[in-house]
Design a protein around this motif. Structure first.
Motif, short mmCIF file in Angstrom:
data_model
loop_
_atom_site.label_atom_id
_atom_site.label_comp_id
_atom_site.label_asym_id
_atom_site.label_seq_id
_atom_site.Cartn_x
_atom_site.Cartn_y
_atom_site.Cartn_z
N ASP A 32 0.84 -1.21 0.00
CA ASP A 32 0.00 0.00 0.00
C ASP A 32 0.87 1.25 0.00
O ASP A 32 0.56 2.25 -0.69
N ALA A 33 1.95 1.22 0.76
CA ALA A 33 2.85 2.37 0.81
C ALA A 33 3.49 2.61 -0.54
O ALA A 33 3.67 3.76 -0.97
N LYS A 34 3.82 1.53 -1.25
CA LYS A 34 4.42 1.69 -2.57
C LYS A 34 3.43 2.34 -3.54
O LYS A 34 3.82 3.15 -4.39
N THR A 35 2.16 1.97 -3.42
CA THR A 35 1.15 2.58 -4.28
C THR A 35 1.05 4.08 -4.04
O THR A 35 1.02 4.88 -4.98
N LEU A 36 0.99 4.46 -2.76
CA LEU A 36 0.92 5.88 -2.43
C LEU A 36 2.21 6.60 -2.82
O LEU A 36 2.18 7.76 -3.26
N PHE A 37 3.35 5.92 -2.69
CA PHE A 37 4.62 6.54 -3.06
C PHE A 37 4.67 6.81 -4.55
O PHE A 37 5.12 7.88 -5.00
#
Length: 343
Positions: A32-37
């Motif tokens: 999820d963090a990679k998507t937001l990043f």
């Protein structure tokens, strides 16, 4: 039964989450963090750093180990001129990189420290002080956020631009000041707590009226003296009348002996003595009358007007006694008195 079913479903979900392996949860958060990043990188590439910072912050909250989001936040803040915020995030990145064991973050602590020091001359500092708050509960807010009292008097790094300081002290509205920070500027703002309303707005004690000379005693003495003088004048007139009667009787029944003397028969001796006594009393009463009236007129003329008369103005002044005169003049058969009074 629906209530118990929902309770059972909640308990089962909690049990499944507790039983789930930690690596699986971490992997999901990292994805999820990679998507937001990635979304943040797109926004930054499009020149929308403000929106990009929001995406990077969300990614960092989900997966704090992803230091790339923190680095992008610091770079975006620096590009926006938010030098104080960028310095804080560069220093946080330095500390996190030193604690990380990931090989991909090697050298990041040195880079973060260099950027932190390079921005030192661009930030503005602000120190807030509060005066006159002894024993009173006050609160300071900076840009809408409460300020820890322990930070009062300490130089605080803040981004350039306009900042709002509010002092809450219990009044109807807080004291508000706005200041602008420029690169490298140091501003000190002293906030003074207003005094309590009771001490600030209390009406001044009425000043004692100027002493007014008392006129009642002098005027009363003047009237008494006039009364005595009037009584003396009346007694003088009576004595002169008695003397006139006695003189008339002596002139009719006695023979002149020269030098104002008379030879009277024994029957008129009483009238002769009465005339002499009345003449003596007339002189005494005339003196008393003159002295009394003179003293009374003097007291009345010298006594100040009463406050009521002074407030009423001219009408009272026009009715005041201005002068009085008592005079004795020869009348047929003796002395006569005359009293003249002017108002």
């Amino acid at each position: 039964m629906r209530f118990f079913e929902r309770q059972l479903l909640t308990l089962c979900t909690a049990a499944l989450l507790a039983a789930a392996p930690a690596p699986a949860l971490a992997a999901g958060a990292e994805e999820d963090a990679k998507t937001l990043f990635a979304r943040g990188r797109e926004l930054r590439g499009a020149g929308q750093c403000e929106q990009a910072i929001i995406a990077f912050r969300s990614a960092l909250e989900i997966y704090p180990e992803g230091l790339g989001a923190l680095r992008n936040i610091a770079e975006c803040e620096e590009a926006l001129g938010l030098y104080a915020s960028a310095r804080r995030d560069w220093w946080d990145l330095r500390r996190a990189a030193l604690q990380s064991t990931e090989a991909k973050y090697a050298g990041w602590s040195e880079d973060a420290e260099l950027r932190y020091r390079a921005l030192g001359s661009k930030v503005g500092t602000l120190a807030l002080k509060v005066q006159g708050a002894e024993g009173r509960q006050v609160r300071v807010a900076l840009d809408g956020k409460p300020l820890d009292p322990r930070l009062l008097g300490i130089d605080l790094e803040r981004d350039l631009g306009v900042h709002t300081i509010e002092l809450f002290y219990g009044g109807a509205a807080p004291l508000t000041e706005r200041i602008e920070l420029t690169p490298g500027a140091r501003r000190v703002v002293a906030l003074t707590v207003p005094p309590p309303i009771a001490a600030r707005d209390a009406p001044a004690a009425p000043s004692a009226p100027a002493p007014v000379p008392s006129s009642s005693g002098a005027r009363t003495g003047g009237y008494i003296a006039l009364g005595v003088g009037g009584a003396g004048a009346i007694a003088t007139v009576v004595a002169l009348a008695v003397r006139a009667g006695a003189v008339s009787a002596v002139e009719e029944g006695c023979s002149p002996a020269g030098d104002g003397a008379y030879v009277c028969p024994p029957s008129l001796q009483g009238d002769y003595d009465t005339g002499r006594t009345a003449s003596t009393l007339a002189g005494v009463f005339a003196g008393v009358g003159l002295v009394g009236i003179g003293a009374g007129v003097t007291l009345l003329l010298l006594s100040p007007p009463s406050p009521a008369s002074a407030a009423q103005g001219a009408p009272a002044a026009r009715g005041a006694l201005r002068s009085a005169e008592l005079s004795l003049a020869p009348w047929p058969g003796g002395l006569g008195s005359r009293l003249r009074v002017r108002f």
